[in-house]
Design an enzyme around this catalytic site. Structure first.
Site, mmCIF file in Angstrom:
data_model
loop_
_atom_site.group_PDB
_atom_site.id
_atom_site.type_symbol
_atom_site.label_atom_id
_atom_site.label_comp_id
_atom_site.label_asym_id
_atom_site.label_seq_id
_atom_site.Cartn_x
_atom_site.Cartn_y
_atom_site.Cartn_z
ATOM 1 C CB SER A 1 45.122 36.571 39.864
ATOM 2 O OG SER A 1 45.093 37.956 40.151
ATOM 3 C CB SER B 1 48.001 39.527 40.589
ATOM 4 O OG SER B 1 47.699 38.530 41.538
ATOM 5 C CE LYS C 1 43.241 39.729 37.845
ATOM 6 N NZ LYS C 1 44.268 40.013 38.883
#
Length: 595
Positions: free
Chosen positions: A148, A172, A74
């Site tokens: 996310s 997330s 990420k």
């Protein structure tokens, strides 16, 4: 080769058969090109750079658990010499070092492919709060990808990353897993270092793992679970060997009055089907009032923890607020309404709410909740960008506030074709226990992995090896799985290994006293007794002293002869202690007596 499943055992099997790591890299980039979704990556490494890293690995080295395994991270996690944006172009900086956990994975042989899109500053559960083009859901482009950690989940679901790193503050690392038919492992807080990770809420954040199988996700957990002295929130968490599935375990679920699906009957039916799988594995389902957990969850965005998010981008909010995604700016700016006194009042309230919730956990081994209560489309988010996001957090927002570990496990597709998912929740340090059960759930329910046509493989990990730091202890009564004193074993890091039977040299007694009621196992003449059912647990040697202190007379620890002519340490009873006790040898198991 084109359809090689991207699981660790499959890729390592291909290496053993002569495939080169450079060929896997070629395959990765072919698959990325075939998917053709420009919203997945914020930064994709040049293929030549990854090929050079693959060549530098040399010959296949089985001692490195992630040798030649492609992964992505990420883009709020640092990679040396690469930009980190947290999905905000104005925030961009070039990382001087790899994040601590990225370095651990690369040292284990993993190959970094790129950095993926996310809800800006990891604020959101929907995956579309990014100024970059959001990625598409891998299973159904009409559905939001989940956030996310959107790009990290989609990469794994498409099968061009074997695993990926996300982060998880409010869910997330779990919500995108449910939406993309993959596994999401949210470890015990502090198990993974946060050095080199852009914080959302530093006190609650953890790096998380996405993978196609629970087995792969847990292997990554074992590699990344390393104490980092440079991270003030890093903890000494044991990456235990996987346990065998215990015969019995107690699972808490929301009761009928407090379970919530927002009218989605198909999702409710999918969850109930998953619970039936748990029952078939030996689970006793215990319904509990979930109101205290919902009350804890509300603190995350309605309390002062929003101010913790504010600390990361305070300067940008003051000098360049338009650089921040509108919904993200609105959520985090609410922190400006809190005073320092409000922060402390929030901390006090949270501790009060946790105290109300914690007793509900005392008599269960874990909880099982729907990973998400319902689904939302991209169009739903265009109409209302807030409510769907809040609803996604129904069963996730309280978890880090209560320092629990979590595992989102894909299950059978719903009747409408959307993916099913359960989340197992347990106390800090029980990552191995829920992974063992998650492996069995996935094996029995998930037909295909992610958005691929690859079937779930049979687990390859031997869950039973007992390390030199452990000792096997046989239990025959209230310490058995699902019974009242089993928590004393688990609290000491014990894990189930196997079932066994004594040699036919033992008598079995129900001793006076209780609760909890206890049996006594007494040695008799050879062949003059019964074969009594046992459970064998592996317990850290460092915990044996405190465990021994907890055992009341006339019980103690000694050597037990087993029906296979081996021996094991375990509970025995002094012969005089059984005087006047009820002989229950003919029942052969404490469970039958309790029943």
């Amino acid at each position: 080769m084109q359809n090689l499943p991207f699981t660790i055992p499959a890729i390592h099997g291909a290496y053993q058969d002569g495939m080169k790591a450079t060929e896997i890299v070629d395959l990765v980039y072919q698959r990325i090109e075939a998917v053709d979704d420009p919203g997945i990556f914020i930064y994709l490494l040049e293929k030549e750079e990854v090929l050079e890293a693959a060549k530098a690995l040399g010959d296949f080295d089985q001692s490195k658990p992630l040798w030649g395994i492609p992964f992505v991270i990420k883009d709020n996690i640092d990679a040396k010499g690469k930009p980190t944006t947290a999905a905000c172009p104005a925030y961009l900086y070039e990382a001087e070092e790899d994040a601590f956990i990225v370095r651990c994975l690369i040292e284990a042989g993993a190959l970094l492919i790129g950095k993926t899109n996310l809800d800006q500053f990891a604020t959101g559960l929907v995956g579309v709060r990014s100024p970059y083009q959001p990625p598409k859901n891998a299973v159904d482009p009409e559905i939001v990808p989940g956030g996310s950690s959107s790009g990290s989940a989609v990469s794994v679901a498409h099968g061009f990353a074997c695993f990926s790193l996300g982060t998880d503050t409010a869910g997330s690392g779990r919500v995108p897993a449910a939406l993309n038919n993959i596994v999401g492992l949210k470890p015990t807080l502090g198990a993974f270092s946060a050095s080199g990770v852009v914080p959302a809420c530093r006190t609650l954040d953890t790096v998380s793992v996405f993978a196609l199988t629970v087995e792969d996700a847990y292997k990554v957990f074992q590699v990344g679970c390393v104490f980092d002295t440079a991270d003030s929130y890093s903890k000494q968490v044991a990456a235990k060997s996987l346990s065998s599935l215990p015969p019995k375990f107690r699972v808490g679920i929301p009761d009928a009055a407090t379970i919530e699906f927002f009218g989605d009957k198909v999702q409710e039916a999918s969850y109930r089907e998953g619970l039936e799988t748990l029952k078939s594995l030996g689970a006793e389902i215990i319904e509990i009032d979930f109101t205290p957990f919902y009350n804890v969850a509300h603190m995350l965005y309605e309390g002062a923890w929003v101010a913790e998010r504010y600390t990361t981008i305070e300067e940008m909010l003051k000098t360049d607020p338009e650089a921040i995604f509108p919904v993200t700016r609105k959520i985090i700016s609410a922190a400006e309404n809190f005073s320092s006194a409000d922060v402390f009042r929030g901390i006090y309230k949270l501790e009060d709410l946790k105290r109300l919730a914690e007793p509900l956990l005392e008599d269960i081994d874990m909880m099982c909740v729907p990973t998400i209560p319902t689904f939302y489309s991209v169009e739903d988010l265009n109409v209302d960008p807030v409510t769907p996001n809040s609803n996604f957090g129904t069963y996730t927002n309280f978890v880090n506030l209560m320092d629990m570990c979590a595992l989102a496990v894909p299950t059978s597709f719903r009747t409408d074709g959307r993916p099913g998912s359960l989340t197992l929740l347990a106390g800090a340090g029980k990552d191995a226990e829920i992974a063992a059960i998650g492996i069995e759930i996935q094996k029995r329910t998930q037909p295909m992995m992610g958005a691929t046509d690859w079937k779930v493989p049979a687990p390859t990990t031997n869950p039973n090896p007992v390390s030199n730091a452990e000792i096997e202890i046989a239990v025959c009564g209230a310490h058995m799985s699902g019974l009242p004193l089993n928590k004393d074993l688990i609290a000491r890091g014990g894990r189930f290994v196997r079932t066994a039977k004594t040699a036919s040299d033992y008598e079995f007694f129900a001793l006076a006293g209780g609760p909890p009621h206890r049996p006594g196992l007494v040695k008799t003449e050879a062949g003059q007794g019964s074969e009594i059912e046992l459970e064998v647990w592996a317990v850290p040697k460092t915990e044996i002293g405190s465990f021994l202190e907890s055992i009341p007379a006339p019980l103690g620890l000694g050597t037990i002869s087993l029906s296979d002519n081996s021996e094991v340490k375990g509970f025995i009873c002094e012969a005089q202690g059984a005087a006047g006790a009820k002989n229950i040898s003919e029942l052969k198991t404490w469970r039958r007596y309790v029943a």
